[in-house]
Motif scaffolding. Sequence first.
Motif, PDB file in Angstrom:
ATOM      1  N   ARG A   1       0.833  -1.202   0.000  1.00  0.00           N
ATOM      2  CA  ARG A   1       0.000   0.000   0.000  1.00  0.00           C
ATOM      3  C   ARG A   1       0.869   1.254   0.000  1.00  0.00           C
ATOM      4  O   ARG A   1       1.991   1.254   0.504  1.00  0.00           O
ATOM      5  N   ARG A   2       0.331   2.321  -0.570  1.00  0.00           N
ATOM      6  CA  ARG A   2       1.120   3.550  -0.675  1.00  0.00           C
ATOM      7  C   ARG A   2       1.369   4.204   0.688  1.00  0.00           C
ATOM      8  O   ARG A   2       2.347   4.943   0.844  1.00  0.00           O
ATOM      9  N   ASP A   3       0.491   3.977   1.634  1.00  0.00           N
ATOM     10  CA  ASP A   3       0.665   4.576   2.962  1.00  0.00           C
ATOM     11  C   ASP A   3       1.398   3.629   3.907  1.00  0.00           C
ATOM     12  O   ASP A   3       1.191   3.675   5.126  1.00  0.00           O
TER      13      ASP A   3
ATOM     14  N   GLU B   1      10.621  -0.605  -2.146  1.00  0.00           N
ATOM     15  CA  GLU B   1      10.313   0.539  -3.008  1.00  0.00           C
ATOM     16  C   GLU B   1      11.255   0.620  -4.196  1.00  0.00           C
ATOM     17  O   GLU B   1      10.853   1.021  -5.296  1.00  0.00           O
TER      18      GLU B   1
END
Length: 232
Positions: free
Chosen positions: A151-153, A185
């Motif tokens: 997830r991005r968060d 990432e």
Amino acid sequence: MSKHAVRGGDITGLLARFAQLRTRHRRAPVGTFALVVIQEAGLDGFWIHRILEAEGIESHVVDAASIATSRRRRRAKTDKIDGEALVRALLAYKRGEPRVCAMVRIPSVKEEDHRRIGRERKLLVGERTCLVIRIKGLLFAEGITAYEPLRRDRRHRLEELRTGDGRALPEHLKGQIRRELDRLELVIAQIKEVQAERDALLAIEVAETPAATLLDRVCRHPLRGRAVPALR
């Protein structure tokens, strides 16, 4: 069968050995013979095959799994036995016997380079999966199951996590997970880069295919005033 060892990657020594064989057979009274070489498809790629063909040597690359072997009992596997099996398969193949083995179609240098995009993406996706599993495993040991590293968060949620017994994450564990997220990432960014290269390559190949050209012509010149039969 005579056997001669050449150090791996020593193409000069290999060609010198072939030159010796040619010189020996030129002196034979039965005439000259052509050199025919067979090798297994593997991690060496096709650079040896290309060099041999450039030297005028007939070269074949075989799929090793296509060579029939006895399944009645467990057999020994050595370089000597495999080499003899390759030579026998080559002799049968040159005689024209059917279904002896499957020779590999040698791709061009450009085709081989294009394949690396898909292979690299597959490797990166595997690394991404391993990193996700590792992060989830570290958190599972603390009683945390509701965390998704993709997830991005992910970094914001990492700071809010609490262990199964209500404690904040230990600092060293949190630092380890941050470093794992750094690797994750980086892999995610590399996957996006590889996918962009793949999509650009596919767009070029589709534009150059005859089917795409024909479809483009049909789209530019639609049928007017003609009844198109419907499929039933």
